[in-house]
Write an enzyme that holds these catalytic residues in place. Structure first.
Site, PDB file in Angstrom:
ATOM      1  N   ASP A  59       0.866  -1.189   0.000  1.00 10.13           N
ATOM      2  CA  ASP A  59       0.000   0.000   0.000  1.00 10.13           C
ATOM      3  C   ASP A  59       0.901   1.237   0.000  1.00 10.13           C
ATOM      4  O   ASP A  59       1.908   1.272   0.711  1.00 10.13           O
ATOM      5  CB  ASP A  59      -0.878  -0.024   1.256  1.00 10.13           C
ATOM      6  CG  ASP A  59      -2.114   0.860   1.143  1.00 10.13           C
ATOM      7  OD1 ASP A  59      -3.230   0.352   1.259  1.00 10.13           O
ATOM      8  OD2 ASP A  59      -1.949   2.089   0.939  1.00 10.13           O
ATOM      9  N   SER A  74     -16.670  -3.066  -9.890  1.00 14.21           N
ATOM     10  CA  SER A  74     -17.716  -2.214  -9.329  1.00 14.21           C
ATOM     11  C   SER A  74     -19.000  -2.303 -10.142  1.00 14.21           C
ATOM     12  O   SER A  74     -18.967  -2.520 -11.366  1.00 14.21           O
ATOM     13  CB  SER A  74     -17.218  -0.771  -9.351  1.00 14.21           C
ATOM     14  OG  SER A  74     -18.263   0.120  -9.095  1.00 14.21           O
ATOM     15  N   TYR A 114     -14.493   6.440 -13.653  1.00 14.07           N
ATOM     16  CA  TYR A 114     -14.194   5.424 -12.637  1.00 14.07           C
ATOM     17  C   TYR A 114     -14.676   4.048 -13.116  1.00 14.07           C
ATOM     18  O   TYR A 114     -13.909   3.078 -13.136  1.00 14.07           O
ATOM     19  CB  TYR A 114     -14.869   5.798 -11.303  1.00 14.07           C
ATOM     20  CG  TYR A 114     -14.851   4.665 -10.313  1.00 14.07           C
ATOM     21  CD1 TYR A 114     -13.654   4.258  -9.727  1.00 14.07           C
ATOM     22  CD2 TYR A 114     -16.014   3.971  -9.992  1.00 14.07           C
ATOM     23  CE1 TYR A 114     -13.622   3.200  -8.836  1.00 14.07           C
ATOM     24  CE2 TYR A 114     -15.994   2.911  -9.102  1.00 14.07           C
ATOM     25  CZ  TYR A 114     -14.795   2.528  -8.520  1.00 14.07           C
ATOM     26  OH  TYR A 114     -14.771   1.466  -7.655  1.00 14.07           O
ATOM     27  N   LYS A 147     -12.558   0.399 -14.369  1.00 14.93           N
ATOM     28  CA  LYS A 147     -12.798  -0.954 -13.849  1.00 14.93           C
ATOM     29  C   LYS A 147     -13.116  -1.920 -14.998  1.00 14.93           C
ATOM     30  O   LYS A 147     -12.644  -3.054 -15.021  1.00 14.93           O
ATOM     31  CB  LYS A 147     -13.944  -0.930 -12.828  1.00 14.93           C
ATOM     32  CG  LYS A 147     -13.606  -0.178 -11.548  1.00 14.93           C
ATOM     33  CD  LYS A 147     -12.586  -0.952 -10.724  1.00 14.93           C
ATOM     34  CE  LYS A 147     -12.056  -0.171  -9.546  1.00 14.93           C
ATOM     35  NZ  LYS A 147     -11.042  -0.907  -8.779  1.00 14.93           N
ATOM     36  N   GLY A 159     -25.129  12.225 -12.654  1.00 15.21           N
ATOM     37  CA  GLY A 159     -24.694  10.843 -12.865  1.00 15.21           C
ATOM     38  C   GLY A 159     -25.217   9.827 -11.863  1.00 15.21           C
ATOM     39  O   GLY A 159     -24.717   8.710 -11.820  1.00 15.21           O
ATOM     40  N   ASP A 160     -26.193  10.193 -11.031  1.00 11.96           N
ATOM     41  CA  ASP A 160     -26.757   9.233 -10.073  1.00 11.96           C
ATOM     42  C   ASP A 160     -27.943   8.484 -10.676  1.00 11.96           C
ATOM     43  O   ASP A 160     -28.998   9.078 -10.901  1.00 11.96           O
ATOM     44  CB  ASP A 160     -27.262   9.976  -8.819  1.00 11.96           C
ATOM     45  CG  ASP A 160     -26.195  10.134  -7.757  1.00 11.96           C
ATOM     46  OD1 ASP A 160     -25.178   9.420  -7.810  1.00 11.96           O
ATOM     47  OD2 ASP A 160     -26.391  10.974  -6.864  1.00 11.96           O
TER      48      ASP A 160
END
Ligand code: UFG
Length: 312
Positions: free
Chosen positions: A35, A119, A143, A147, A273-274
């Site tokens: 990490d 996701s 995002y 993915k 974007g929701d």
């Protein structure tokens, strides 16, 4: 570094990675956490080996893969959807380019078991109520696109776990996680309570029963148990959710009930974007991985998250 067979956990000092590491240690696995501490904290690790470093450091990866690595669990990524819209290059570099380096180095050493934190954001705007893995993938933000790009580049032994809304905390209260700068609903509300700040509700005019967005919250313990099962499964893509949605106002009520504190709610406009409704079918993970989520109540998730805020 150790010579016994180990699991490499990238991003293992973060919210989900640290809890998964805790569970792996309890199950008797030997873990090596890598990490760069850009988001996570070393204190979140309750055991195993820790290496501070970055995925882009090939010579470090090379050294790590000199250990007998049985599998890689890859959590290290940026996860703020809003920031991915304003800084897409940063998300591409961190989530795509660096993951490619990790994949290349793993492949060189013959490590093909790769468990990838994907996701629900890969689906974009859902076309059906209970999203199954064969739903078309069409991310609506960078995002989700990062993915999906990686999912497509993984080999046949890899497992992609598509998380819905990760929530909760350590039920035992041993791992007390408090987000430094929360970007998700439950931590935002809890942090607001700690700091006596109002909570802004993003939109109340959605086509849902109470007008607020519905999400499928999934406890980190249940996410973690799916990773342990994925280690011994065949490769594939799996949704991880509860198949039950809660609205933002239901989350607010659960927080008020568990904390005993009234949330100072302010009505704000919609956030871009929701999607109104995002709920998973996890039938495939249950059937093929033998996955059984145990903390599916929203109140338990809030209660376990709250422990980290009160005692930290
Ligand atoms: N919300 C508010 N106020 C806030 C924060 C959030 O009203 O201050 C609302 C949002 O508008 C949304 C809901 O709470 O309706 C949940 O928002 P989150 O930001 O917690 O979660 P998202 O559903 O937007 O996204 C999360 C993860 C993503 C992941 C996605 C998949 O952040 O990484 O779940 O379901 F892709």
């Amino acid at each position: 570094m150790s010579k016994i067979s180990s699991i490499l956990v990238t991003g293992g000092a973060g919210f989900i990675g640290s809890y998964v590491t805790k569970l792996l240690l309890e199950k008797g696995y030997h873990t090596i956490v890598l990490d760069n501490l850009s988001k996570g904290k070393k204190e979140h690790l309750l055991g195993g080996e820790f290496i501070e470093g970055d995925l882009a450091d090939r010579s470090l990866l090379n050294k790590i893969f000199k250990n007998k690595i049985e599998a890689v669990l890859h959590f290290a990524a940026f996860t703020d959807v809003g920031q991915s819209v304003s800084e897409p290059e940063l998300y591409h570099e961190n989530n795509v380019e660096k993951t490619r380096i990790l994949l290349e180095e793993a492949k060189k050493q013959g490590v093909s078991r790769f468990i990838f934190s994907s996701s629900a954001a890969v689906y974009g705007n859902p076309l059906q109520d209970l999203i199954t893995e064969d739903h078309p993938t069409s991310p609506i933000n960078p995002y989700g696109a990062t993915k999906l790009t990686i999912e497509k580049e993984l080999g046949p032994d890899a497992v992609s776990l598509r998380y819905f809304n990760a929530a909760g905390g350590d039920p035992e209260g041993k791992l007390l996680y408090r987000h430094q700068r929360p970007t998700n609903l439950i931590p935002i509300i809890l942090q607001g309570l700690m700091e006596n700040r109002p909570f802004t509700l993003f939109g109340k005019d959605y086509p849902t029963p109470d007008g607020t967005c519905v999400r499928d919250y999934i406890h980190i313990h249940d996410l973690a148990s799916a990773h342990v099962l994925a280690l011994i499964s065949k490769g594939g893509v799996y949704n991880l959710g509860n198949g039950r949605g809660y609205s933002v106002l239901e989350v607010v009520s659960a927080v008020e009930k568990i904390t005993g504190i009234k949330v100072n709610l302010q009505q704000g406009p919609r956030r871009a974007g929701d999607p109104p409704y995002l709920v998973a079918s996890s039938a495939k993970a249950k059937k093929e991985l033998g996955w059984k989520p145990i903390y599916s109540s929203l109140e338990e998730m809030v209660e376990h998250a709250w422990k980290g805020y009160q005692q930290n």
